[in-house]
Enzyme design. Structure first.
Site, PDB file in Angstrom:
ATOM      1  N   ASP A 106     -24.714  71.457 -71.562  1.00  0.00           N
ATOM      2  CA  ASP A 106     -23.199  72.218 -71.388  1.00  0.00           C
ATOM      3  C   ASP A 106     -22.435  71.239 -72.003  1.00  0.00           C
ATOM      4  OD1 ASP A 106     -20.717  72.856 -70.399  1.00  0.00           O
ATOM      5  OD2 ASP A 106     -21.504  73.008 -68.079  1.00  0.00           O
ATOM      6  N   GLN A 151     -17.222  69.626 -71.776  1.00  0.00           N
ATOM      7  CA  GLN A 151     -16.298  68.228 -71.695  1.00  0.00           C
ATOM      8  C   GLN A 151     -16.739  67.478 -72.726  1.00  0.00           C
ATOM      9  OE1 GLN A 151     -13.745  68.258 -69.982  1.00  0.00           O
ATOM     10  NE2 GLN A 151     -14.009  70.095 -68.622  1.00  0.00           N
ATOM     11  N   LYS A 192     -11.079  74.345 -74.756  1.00  0.00           N
ATOM     12  CA  LYS A 192     -11.134  73.054 -74.444  1.00  0.00           C
ATOM     13  C   LYS A 192     -11.117  71.936 -75.594  1.00  0.00           C
ATOM     14  CE  LYS A 192     -13.892  73.820 -70.134  1.00  0.00           C
ATOM     15  NZ  LYS A 192     -12.907  73.775 -69.023  1.00  0.00           N
ATOM     16  N   CYS A 209     -14.137  73.304 -59.883  1.00  0.00           N
ATOM     17  CA  CYS A 209     -15.247  74.079 -60.007  1.00  0.00           C
ATOM     18  C   CYS A 209     -16.738  73.804 -59.801  1.00  0.00           C
ATOM     19  CB  CYS A 209     -15.332  75.127 -61.351  1.00  0.00           C
ATOM     20  SG  CYS A 209     -13.889  76.074 -61.622  1.00  0.00           S
TER      21      CYS A 209
HETATM   22  N1  PLP Z   1     -19.071  73.436 -67.942  1.00  0.00           N
HETATM   23  C1  PLP Z   1     -18.120  72.428 -67.710  1.00  0.00           C
HETATM   24  C2  PLP Z   1     -18.870  70.966 -67.593  1.00  0.00           C
HETATM   25  C3  PLP Z   1     -16.765  72.705 -67.488  1.00  0.00           C
HETATM   26  O1  PLP Z   1     -15.888  71.629 -67.433  1.00  0.00           O
HETATM   27  C4  PLP Z   1     -16.356  73.996 -67.781  1.00  0.00           C
HETATM   28  C5  PLP Z   1     -14.861  74.354 -67.471  1.00  0.00           C
HETATM   29  O2  PLP Z   1     -14.090  73.495 -66.822  1.00  0.00           O
HETATM   30  C6  PLP Z   1     -17.187  74.849 -67.892  1.00  0.00           C
HETATM   31  C7  PLP Z   1     -18.651  74.813 -67.849  1.00  0.00           C
HETATM   32  C8  PLP Z   1     -16.762  76.451 -67.910  1.00  0.00           C
HETATM   33  O3  PLP Z   1     -16.085  76.680 -69.129  1.00  0.00           O
HETATM   34  P1  PLP Z   1     -15.424  77.971 -69.586  1.00  0.00           P
HETATM   35  O4  PLP Z   1     -14.453  78.371 -68.234  1.00  0.00           O
HETATM   36  O5  PLP Z   1     -14.458  77.731 -70.786  1.00  0.00           O
HETATM   37  O6  PLP Z   1     -16.527  78.964 -69.775  1.00  0.00           O
END
Ligand code: PLP
Length: 407
Positions: free
Chosen positions: A199, A202, A225, A363
């Site tokens: 993932d 970040q 992002k 989150c």
């Molecule tokens: N994974 C990480 C580590 C994140 O920080 C985020 C968003 O803050 C996401 C996944 C989800 O990203 P998105 O909401 O753009 O799908």
């Protein structure tokens, strides 16, 4: 060179805006980055003058849009150093990319198979695996993190077994900013025959990403992002692995030949992009990548590391302030709590001074549970932040803390 030019901020129109009568001090780039004018202009120009569908029509507008859309895929390939352009699947964002893997790769898993995730993942990299585990009788195994916010590598190694079919892990944790040793983790997972999903939400705009060097099987990130528009994201999937997966959505543009009874699918990546895609957003995302490349991702990383160091030193001087995530390997994020003060009060009062920081659980409820807290104040940097931003933030934070302590 240490710091990026202060002039970069001028490329972002939003910084001419006042918030509650104060200049905007934006420190929430981990949630989403602000947009440079070239990205906004590309979106506007496309809708005003160039709009057309892709991959379907033979008229000029469509052919030109298709050319631009396909060029964006090549730009992403180059940016993350993927070997083949067909390894780049456009999605709606990181969440969408992870769900695609969960639903598609997940179909190949059987009861008793195991998926490893850490205790500190964003909900996007936890909930899809929980859903899959419930549905298919797969075991979800958790990799512990230590008090500094780091993966406990020995515990990770102990959990890797021949039953492990997938490891899904953040490149950089969004709550603490801790950078995971993903290259080593991928190598260890491959030794037991497991695939690895990274993932990269970040990481993508903050550190160089080279999917070939990492040997990642899957790598996910969001355009918004990384200075691009919302609604566009990427799933990188290693070609041979992607080819083995079946599409999870059926619809237009993913079909090679359909009869009333049966359909054959197009090759990767189009078989994973059913329906009219986010054309303008993908095209504008190419501009964001061009912008990142022009500034230089290494320069951005150096700049943000310097800001992180300065901010950490200043915050450590504040009595009663505790930083969560004290590993020496960190990205552009600092999470903290001030003793006796609720994180939401700090966030609310800072907003009155024009400061945008996150306060809450970011989150990732399990990360908060790990540290036994309800939430944190989170500061995160983008390439537009400056030394002056750090100084202004620290001064306003001190003012806020002292006001709240007097109350
Ligand atoms: N994974 C990480 C580590 C994140 O920080 C985020 C968003 O803050 C996401 C996944 C989800 O990203 P998105 O909401 O753009 O799908």
């Amino acid at each position: 060179m240490t710091f990026l030019s202060k002039k970069l901020k001028r490329k972002f129109p939003i910084f001419s805006k006042k918030i509650n009568g104060h200049p905007l001090l934006y420190l929430d780039s981990a949630a989403t980055t602000q947009k440079p004018k070239n990205v906004i202009d590309t979106l506007t120009r496309f809708y005003l003058h160039e709009y057309g569908t892709v991959h379907r029509a033979i008229y000029s507008l469509s052919l030109e849009a298709t050319e631009k859309y396909d060029a964006a895929r090549e730009a992403v390939r180059d940016f993350i150093h993927a070997k083949h352009v067909e390894e780049i699947v456009f999605t709606r964002g990181t969440t969408d990319s992870i769900n695609l893997v969960a639903l598609s790769f997940g179909k190949r898993l059987e009861p008793g198979d195991e998926i490893l995730v850490s205790e500190a993942e964003h909900h996007s990299n936890l909930v899809p695996w929980q859903m899959l585990a419930k549905e298919r009788g797969i075991k979800l195994i958790f990799i512990p993190i230590n008090d500094k916010g780091e993966i406990v590598l020995d515990e990770y190694k102990r959990r890797l077994t021949p039953q492990t079919k997938l490891v899904s892990i953040a490149h950089i944790f969004n709550t603490t900013g801790v950078v995971n040793p993903v290259k080593e983790m991928i190598q260890l997972a491959h030794e037991v025959g497991a695939k690895v999903m990274i993932d990269g939400a970040q990481a993508i705009a903050h550190t160089p990403v080279d999917v070939q060097d990492l040997h990642a099987d899957f790598y996910a990130f969001s355009g918004h992002k990384a200075y691009g528009p919302t609604g566009v994201g990427v799933l990188y999937g290693e070609r041979e692995i992607l080819k083995q997966l079946t599409p999870i959505q059926g619809g237009g543009d993913m079909v090679e030949r359909a009869t009333l009874e049966e359909t054959t699918y197009r090759q990767i990546p189009l078989c994973f992009e059913a329906g009219t895609p986010m054309i303008a957003e993908v095209i504008a995302f190419k501009e964001a990548i061009a912008f990142l490349k022009e500034v230089g991702i290494q320069n951005i990383q150096r700049h943000e590391q310097k800001l992180l160091e300065m901010m950490t030193v200043e915050l450590q001087k504040i009595p009663g302030l505790k930083i969560y995530g004290t590993s020496p390997n960190k990205g552009a994020i600092i999470s903290f709590l001030q003793e006796g003060i609720h994180h939401l009060d700090i966030g609310t009062l800072l907003d009155l001074k024009g400061v945008a920081v996150r306060s809450g659980q970011h989150c990732s409820h399990p990360s908060m549970d790990r540290f036994g807290i309800e939430g944190t104040v989170r500061v995160s940097f983008g390439l537009y932040n400056t030394v002056e931003d750090v100084k202004r933030f620290v001064a306003l934070l001190l003012e806020t803390i002292s006001y709240l302590q007097r109350k």
